[in-house]
Design a protein around this motif. Structure first.
Motif, PDB file in Angstrom:
ATOM      1  N   MET A  22       1.515  -2.250  -0.479  1.00  0.00           N
ATOM      2  CA  MET A  22       0.260  -2.203   0.260  1.00  0.00           C
ATOM      3  C   MET A  22      -0.915  -1.788  -0.622  1.00  0.00           C
ATOM      4  SD  MET A  22       1.397  -0.468   3.881  1.00  0.00           S
ATOM      5  CE  MET A  22      -0.228  -0.511   4.583  1.00  0.00           C
ATOM      6  N   LEU A  23      -0.651  -0.988  -1.627  1.00  0.00           N
ATOM      7  CA  LEU A  23      -1.746  -0.479  -2.446  1.00  0.00           C
ATOM      8  C   LEU A  23      -1.884  -1.196  -3.781  1.00  0.00           C
ATOM      9  CD1 LEU A  23      -1.165   3.289  -1.668  1.00  0.00           C
ATOM     10  CD2 LEU A  23      -2.968   1.826  -0.753  1.00  0.00           C
ATOM     11  N   CYS A  24      -0.762  -1.561  -4.384  1.00  0.00           N
ATOM     12  CA  CYS A  24      -0.827  -2.206  -5.696  1.00  0.00           C
ATOM     13  C   CYS A  24      -0.479  -3.698  -5.632  1.00  0.00           C
ATOM     14  CB  CYS A  24       0.097  -1.498  -6.688  1.00  0.00           C
ATOM     15  SG  CYS A  24       1.852  -1.593  -6.243  1.00  0.00           S
ATOM     16  N   ASN A  25      -0.059  -4.166  -4.467  1.00  0.00           N
ATOM     17  CA  ASN A  25       0.268  -5.575  -4.233  1.00  0.00           C
ATOM     18  C   ASN A  25       1.430  -6.102  -5.064  1.00  0.00           C
ATOM     19  OD1 ASN A  25      -1.784  -5.964  -2.266  1.00  0.00           O
ATOM     20  ND2 ASN A  25      -3.262  -6.018  -3.921  1.00  0.00           N
ATOM     21  N   ARG A  26       2.300  -5.220  -5.525  1.00  0.00           N
ATOM     22  CA  ARG A  26       3.496  -5.669  -6.235  1.00  0.00           C
ATOM     23  C   ARG A  26       4.628  -5.833  -5.229  1.00  0.00           C
ATOM     24  NH1 ARG A  26       4.825  -1.815 -10.994  1.00  0.00           N
ATOM     25  NH2 ARG A  26       4.927  -0.358  -9.277  1.00  0.00           N
ATOM     26  N   VAL A  27       5.585  -6.683  -5.580  1.00  0.00           N
ATOM     27  CA  VAL A  27       6.719  -6.926  -4.690  1.00  0.00           C
ATOM     28  C   VAL A  27       7.935  -6.198  -5.256  1.00  0.00           C
ATOM     29  CG1 VAL A  27       8.211  -8.690  -3.688  1.00  0.00           C
ATOM     30  CG2 VAL A  27       5.782  -9.165  -4.040  1.00  0.00           C
ATOM     31  N   LEU A  28       8.338  -5.124  -4.598  1.00  0.00           N
ATOM     32  CA  LEU A  28       9.498  -4.337  -5.004  1.00  0.00           C
ATOM     33  C   LEU A  28       9.893  -3.400  -3.876  1.00  0.00           C
ATOM     34  CD1 LEU A  28       8.382  -1.567  -7.471  1.00  0.00           C
ATOM     35  CD2 LEU A  28       6.784  -3.082  -6.394  1.00  0.00           C
ATOM     36  N   HIS A  29      10.919  -2.592  -4.083  1.00  0.00           N
ATOM     37  CA  HIS A  29      11.384  -1.666  -3.047  1.00  0.00           C
ATOM     38  C   HIS A  29      10.277  -0.673  -2.708  1.00  0.00           C
ATOM     39  CE1 HIS A  29      15.486  -3.092  -3.193  1.00  0.00           C
ATOM     40  NE2 HIS A  29      15.441  -3.010  -4.512  1.00  0.00           N
ATOM     41  N   LEU A  30      10.184  -0.352  -1.429  1.00  0.00           N
ATOM     42  CA  LEU A  30       9.126   0.539  -0.969  1.00  0.00           C
ATOM     43  C   LEU A  30       9.694   1.868  -0.489  1.00  0.00           C
ATOM     44  CD1 LEU A  30       7.025  -2.043   1.068  1.00  0.00           C
ATOM     45  CD2 LEU A  30       6.689  -1.313  -1.299  1.00  0.00           C
TER      46      LEU A  30
ATOM     47  N   ASP B  46      -9.409   3.915  -0.257  1.00  0.00           N
ATOM     48  CA  ASP B  46     -10.808   3.986  -0.684  1.00  0.00           C
ATOM     49  C   ASP B  46     -11.110   5.137  -1.637  1.00  0.00           C
ATOM     50  OD1 ASP B  46     -11.234   1.785   0.900  1.00  0.00           O
ATOM     51  OD2 ASP B  46     -12.043   2.932   2.591  1.00  0.00           O
ATOM     52  N   ASP B  47     -10.150   6.032  -1.857  1.00  0.00           N
ATOM     53  CA  ASP B  47     -10.372   7.161  -2.759  1.00  0.00           C
ATOM     54  C   ASP B  47     -10.584   6.651  -4.180  1.00  0.00           C
ATOM     55  OD1 ASP B  47     -10.129  10.230  -3.187  1.00  0.00           O
ATOM     56  OD2 ASP B  47      -8.832   9.331  -4.719  1.00  0.00           O
ATOM     57  N   GLU B  48     -11.620   7.142  -4.836  1.00  0.00           N
ATOM     58  CA  GLU B  48     -11.999   6.657  -6.163  1.00  0.00           C
ATOM     59  C   GLU B  48     -10.905   6.885  -7.215  1.00  0.00           C
ATOM     60  OE1 GLU B  48     -15.489   7.649  -9.317  1.00  0.00           O
ATOM     61  OE2 GLU B  48     -16.080   7.493  -7.199  1.00  0.00           O
ATOM     62  N   LYS B  49     -10.361   8.095  -7.262  1.00  0.00           N
ATOM     63  CA  LYS B  49      -9.307   8.393  -8.247  1.00  0.00           C
ATOM     64  C   LYS B  49      -8.072   7.535  -8.010  1.00  0.00           C
ATOM     65  CE  LYS B  49     -10.333  13.302  -8.860  1.00  0.00           C
ATOM     66  NZ  LYS B  49      -9.787  14.651  -8.636  1.00  0.00           N
ATOM     67  N   LEU B  50      -7.666   7.451  -6.744  1.00  0.00           N
ATOM     68  CA  LEU B  50      -6.445   6.717  -6.423  1.00  0.00           C
ATOM     69  C   LEU B  50      -6.626   5.209  -6.588  1.00  0.00           C
ATOM     70  CD1 LEU B  50      -5.119   8.696  -3.339  1.00  0.00           C
ATOM     71  CD2 LEU B  50      -4.266   8.755  -5.690  1.00  0.00           C
ATOM     72  N   SER B  51      -7.779   4.672  -6.238  1.00  0.00           N
ATOM     73  CA  SER B  51      -7.960   3.223  -6.342  1.00  0.00           C
ATOM     74  C   SER B  51      -7.890   2.769  -7.792  1.00  0.00           C
ATOM     75  CB  SER B  51      -9.257   2.772  -5.678  1.00  0.00           C
ATOM     76  OG  SER B  51     -10.373   3.346  -6.295  1.00  0.00           O
ATOM     77  N   SER B  52      -8.409   3.568  -8.720  1.00  0.00           N
ATOM     78  CA  SER B  52      -8.292   3.184 -10.131  1.00  0.00           C
ATOM     79  C   SER B  52      -6.842   3.303 -10.591  1.00  0.00           C
ATOM     80  CB  SER B  52      -9.220   4.014 -11.014  1.00  0.00           C
ATOM     81  OG  SER B  52      -8.873   5.372 -10.975  1.00  0.00           O
ATOM     82  N   TYR B  53      -6.114   4.272 -10.063  1.00  0.00           N
ATOM     83  CA  TYR B  53      -4.696   4.401 -10.393  1.00  0.00           C
ATOM     84  C   TYR B  53      -3.913   3.214  -9.841  1.00  0.00           C
ATOM     85  CZ  TYR B  53       0.072   6.099 -10.563  1.00  0.00           C
ATOM     86  OH  TYR B  53       1.425   6.201 -10.803  1.00  0.00           O
ATOM     87  N   PHE B  54      -4.180   2.816  -8.600  1.00  0.00           N
ATOM     88  CA  PHE B  54      -3.483   1.675  -7.998  1.00  0.00           C
ATOM     89  C   PHE B  54      -3.774   0.388  -8.769  1.00  0.00           C
ATOM     90  CE2 PHE B  54      -4.081   4.162  -3.833  1.00  0.00           C
ATOM     91  CZ  PHE B  54      -2.939   4.912  -4.070  1.00  0.00           C
ATOM     92  N   ALA B  55      -5.003   0.242  -9.267  1.00  0.00           N
ATOM     93  CA  ALA B  55      -5.353  -0.936 -10.073  1.00  0.00           C
ATOM     94  C   ALA B  55      -4.529  -0.946 -11.355  1.00  0.00           C
ATOM     95  CB  ALA B  55      -6.843  -0.943 -10.383  1.00  0.00           C
ATOM     96  N   TRP B  56      -4.344   0.231 -11.966  1.00  0.00           N
ATOM     97  CA  TRP B  56      -3.520   0.322 -13.172  1.00  0.00           C
ATOM     98  C   TRP B  56      -2.062  -0.017 -12.849  1.00  0.00           C
ATOM     99  CZ3 TRP B  56       0.592   3.641 -14.253  1.00  0.00           C
ATOM    100  CH2 TRP B  56       1.067   3.583 -15.563  1.00  0.00           C
ATOM    101  N   VAL B  57      -1.530   0.527 -11.750  1.00  0.00           N
ATOM    102  CA  VAL B  57      -0.151   0.259 -11.347  1.00  0.00           C
ATOM    103  C   VAL B  57       0.056  -1.244 -11.123  1.00  0.00           C
ATOM    104  CG1 VAL B  57       1.568   0.605  -9.510  1.00  0.00           C
ATOM    105  CG2 VAL B  57       0.270   2.546 -10.367  1.00  0.00           C
TER     106      VAL B  57
ATOM    107  N   ILE C 122       4.969   2.241   0.621  1.00  0.00           N
ATOM    108  CA  ILE C 122       4.345   1.991  -0.685  1.00  0.00           C
ATOM    109  C   ILE C 122       5.407   2.059  -1.772  1.00  0.00           C
ATOM    110  CG2 ILE C 122       2.053   2.802  -0.035  1.00  0.00           C
ATOM    111  CD1 ILE C 122       2.695   5.496  -1.244  1.00  0.00           C
ATOM    112  N   CYS C 123       5.079   1.541  -2.942  1.00  0.00           N
ATOM    113  CA  CYS C 123       6.047   1.569  -4.043  1.00  0.00           C
ATOM    114  C   CYS C 123       6.185   2.996  -4.584  1.00  0.00           C
ATOM    115  CB  CYS C 123       5.642   0.596  -5.150  1.00  0.00           C
ATOM    116  SG  CYS C 123       4.322   1.173  -6.232  1.00  0.00           S
ATOM    117  N   ARG C 124       7.263   3.258  -5.268  1.00  0.00           N
ATOM    118  CA  ARG C 124       7.553   4.596  -5.794  1.00  0.00           C
ATOM    119  C   ARG C 124       6.465   5.048  -6.764  1.00  0.00           C
ATOM    120  NH1 ARG C 124       8.557   9.143  -4.607  1.00  0.00           N
ATOM    121  NH2 ARG C 124      10.128   8.284  -3.230  1.00  0.00           N
TER     122      ARG C 124
END
Length: 88
Positions: free
Chosen positions: A1-9, A69-80, A40-42
């Motif tokens: 849901m956050l990083c849009n990768r397909v794997l175990h949640l 929408d959190d700034e710190k987390l959204s940049s982390y999710f983009a990296w993930v 969400i993913c691990r």
């Protein structure tokens, strides 16, 4: 849901379980509200808990929109999202 990768949640409680027994949360939330969460993913799950304390998550980041929408987390999710998915 956050990083849009397909794997175990994994299941992330929007209000961390550790907070459920505290008087404030017992008084202000129904059991069904305390049980709400998102899948969400691990790696995203670990990032959320490394970035914020249980109390910060419970009080300020207790909705999917707030987390997304959190700034710190959204940049982390983009990296993930750019990380290779390992198969096991």
């Amino acid at each position: 849901m956050l990083c849009n990768r397909v794997l175990h949640l994994t299941f992330h409680h929007l209000i961390p379980k550790k907070m459920h027994r505290r008087t404030f949360f017992k008084k202000h939330y129904k059991k069904s509200e305390l049980a709400q969460g998102i899948d969400i993913c691990r790696q995203c799950h670990d990032g959320i808990h490394k970035t914020y304390t249980e109390m910060e998550l419970a009080k300020h980041l207790n909705t999917f929109e707030a987390i997304k929408d959190d700034e710190k987390l959204s940049s982390y999710f983009a990296w993930v999202a750019k990380q290779k998915v390992s198969r096991y």
